[in-house]
Scaffold this motif. Structure first.
Motif, PDB file in Angstrom:
ATOM      1  N   GLN A   1      67.512   2.792  47.449  1.00 22.04           N
ATOM      2  CA  GLN A   1      66.300   1.754  47.316  1.00 22.04           C
ATOM      3  C   GLN A   1      65.286   1.922  48.475  1.00 22.04           C
ATOM      4  O   GLN A   1      65.490   2.590  49.312  1.00 22.04           O
ATOM      5  N   SER A   2      64.293   1.611  47.995  1.00 21.28           N
ATOM      6  CA  SER A   2      63.111   1.797  48.807  1.00 21.28           C
ATOM      7  C   SER A   2      62.688   0.582  49.495  1.00 21.28           C
ATOM      8  O   SER A   2      62.539  -0.464  48.562  1.00 21.28           O
ATOM      9  N   ILE A   3      62.627   0.516  50.834  1.00 22.15           N
ATOM     10  CA  ILE A   3      62.196  -0.701  51.550  1.00 22.15           C
ATOM     11  C   ILE A   3      61.376  -0.337  52.642  1.00 22.15           C
ATOM     12  O   ILE A   3      61.150   0.960  52.878  1.00 22.15           O
ATOM     13  N   PHE A   4      60.416  -1.534  53.056  1.00 25.92           N
ATOM     14  CA  PHE A   4      59.807  -0.920  54.197  1.00 25.92           C
ATOM     15  C   PHE A   4      59.899  -2.087  55.244  1.00 25.92           C
ATOM     16  O   PHE A   4      60.109  -3.460  55.057  1.00 25.92           O
ATOM     17  N   LEU A   5      59.510  -1.598  56.656  1.00 30.15           N
ATOM     18  CA  LEU A   5      59.396  -2.495  57.664  1.00 30.15           C
ATOM     19  C   LEU A   5      58.073  -2.792  58.068  1.00 30.15           C
ATOM     20  O   LEU A   5      57.122  -1.884  58.083  1.00 30.15           O
ATOM     21  N   VAL A   6      57.563  -3.933  58.661  1.00 37.19           N
ATOM     22  CA  VAL A   6      56.183  -4.368  59.222  1.00 37.19           C
ATOM     23  C   VAL A   6      56.477  -5.094  60.631  1.00 37.19           C
ATOM     24  O   VAL A   6      57.185  -5.935  60.337  1.00 37.19           O
ATOM     25  N   ARG A   7      55.580  -4.474  61.364  1.00 41.66           N
ATOM     26  CA  ARG A   7      55.616  -5.146  63.030  1.00 41.66           C
ATOM     27  C   ARG A   7      54.354  -5.973  62.943  1.00 41.66           C
ATOM     28  O   ARG A   7      53.255  -5.373  63.028  1.00 41.66           O
ATOM     29  N   ARG A   8      54.557  -7.300  63.208  1.00 41.92           N
ATOM     30  CA  ARG A   8      53.248  -8.143  63.603  1.00 41.92           C
ATOM     31  C   ARG A   8      53.518  -9.267  64.519  1.00 41.92           C
ATOM     32  O   ARG A   8      54.625  -9.757  64.358  1.00 41.92           O
ATOM     33  N   GLN A   9      52.672  -9.377  65.522  1.00 41.92           N
ATOM     34  CA  GLN A   9      52.795 -10.375  66.661  1.00 41.92           C
ATOM     35  C   GLN A   9      54.407 -10.080  67.349  1.00 41.92           C
ATOM     36  O   GLN A   9      54.996 -11.104  67.350  1.00 41.92           O
ATOM     37  N   ASN A  10      54.897  -8.970  67.149  1.00 40.34           N
ATOM     38  CA  ASN A  10      56.134  -8.563  67.893  1.00 40.34           C
ATOM     39  C   ASN A  10      57.340  -8.810  67.077  1.00 40.34           C
ATOM     40  O   ASN A  10      58.371  -8.966  67.685  1.00 40.34           O
ATOM     41  N   LYS A  11      57.026  -9.494  65.795  1.00 42.31           N
ATOM     42  CA  LYS A  11      58.176  -9.616  64.934  1.00 42.31           C
ATOM     43  C   LYS A  11      58.410  -8.490  63.986  1.00 42.31           C
ATOM     44  O   LYS A  11      57.340  -8.061  63.351  1.00 42.31           O
ATOM     45  N   VAL A  12      59.438  -8.375  63.373  1.00 42.64           N
ATOM     46  CA  VAL A  12      59.715  -7.259  62.234  1.00 42.64           C
ATOM     47  C   VAL A  12      59.993  -7.960  60.951  1.00 42.64           C
ATOM     48  O   VAL A  12      61.020  -8.877  61.008  1.00 42.64           O
ATOM     49  N   TYR A  13      59.468  -7.703  59.981  1.00 40.87           N
ATOM     50  CA  TYR A  13      59.515  -8.042  58.727  1.00 40.87           C
ATOM     51  C   TYR A  13      60.394  -6.789  57.785  1.00 40.87           C
ATOM     52  O   TYR A  13      59.597  -5.699  57.943  1.00 40.87           O
ATOM     53  N   ALA A  14      61.097  -7.172  56.994  1.00 38.75           N
ATOM     54  CA  ALA A  14      61.787  -6.183  55.748  1.00 38.75           C
ATOM     55  C   ALA A  14      61.468  -6.722  54.522  1.00 38.75           C
ATOM     56  O   ALA A  14      61.677  -8.024  54.180  1.00 38.75           O
ATOM     57  N   TYR A  15      60.998  -6.016  53.612  1.00 39.73           N
ATOM     58  CA  TYR A  15      60.754  -6.067  52.272  1.00 39.73           C
ATOM     59  C   TYR A  15      61.286  -4.948  51.507  1.00 39.73           C
ATOM     60  O   TYR A  15      61.190  -3.799  51.909  1.00 39.73           O
ATOM     61  N   ARG A  16      61.772  -5.213  50.202  1.00 35.65           N
ATOM     62  CA  ARG A  16      61.986  -4.305  49.061  1.00 35.65           C
ATOM     63  C   ARG A  16      60.647  -3.711  48.722  1.00 35.65           C
ATOM     64  O   ARG A  16      59.555  -4.369  48.619  1.00 35.65           O
ATOM     65  N   ASN A  17      60.542  -2.296  48.729  1.00 37.13           N
ATOM     66  CA  ASN A  17      59.271  -1.688  48.301  1.00 37.13           C
ATOM     67  C   ASN A  17      59.160  -1.946  46.832  1.00 37.13           C
ATOM     68  O   ASN A  17      59.208  -0.779  46.097  1.00 37.13           O
TER      69      ASN A  17
END
Ligand code: FES
Length: 115
Positions: free
Chosen positions: A24-40
């Motif tokens: 599976q393809s997924i990705f992470l984003v960091r914003r305001q020191n929090k990390v979010y994960a989503y399916r790509n």
């Protein structure tokens, strides 16, 4: 199943990063020191979002952007606020940081829920 994707310090503020995990393809984003994960997977056509490896954000790094038709998604919620899939959402994955590593939980029935 829970997976360690990378070390916490490798995800810099305002950046995104893609991973392949169990097919599976997924990705992470960091914003305001929090990390979010989503399916790509863009809710519009069900394809990958990025235009280049690890490039999932708009020019200001304020929103997630689909490279195909420019849909924009809120980083914190995955909700689409502009583009052909407005009102739909990316699929969020549970994500946490433990012992300096970023962990993501993939659903056990990931194949069927990806459709
Ligand atoms: S495929 Fe993402 S906006 Fe069309």
């Amino acid at each position: 199943m829970r997976h360690a994707l990378c070390q916490d310090h490798e995800m810099l503020e305002g950046t995104s990063r893609g991973f392949e995990l169990e097919g599976q393809s997924i990705f992470l984003v960091r914003r305001q020191n929090k990390v979010y994960a989503y399916r790509n997977r863009c809710p519009h056509l069900g394809i990958n979002l990025e235009w280049q490896p690890d490039q999932f954000l708009d020019a200001d790094a304020c929103l997630i952007q689909c490279a195909m038709h420019g849909a924009l998604f809120i980083i914190e919620s995955g909700q689409c606020i502009s583009g052909p899939c407005t009102g739909q959402s990316l699929t969020a994955l549970p994500c946490d940081i433990e012992n300096g590593d970023i962990w993501v939980q993939l659903p056990d029935d990931s194949e069927s829920s990806a459709r």
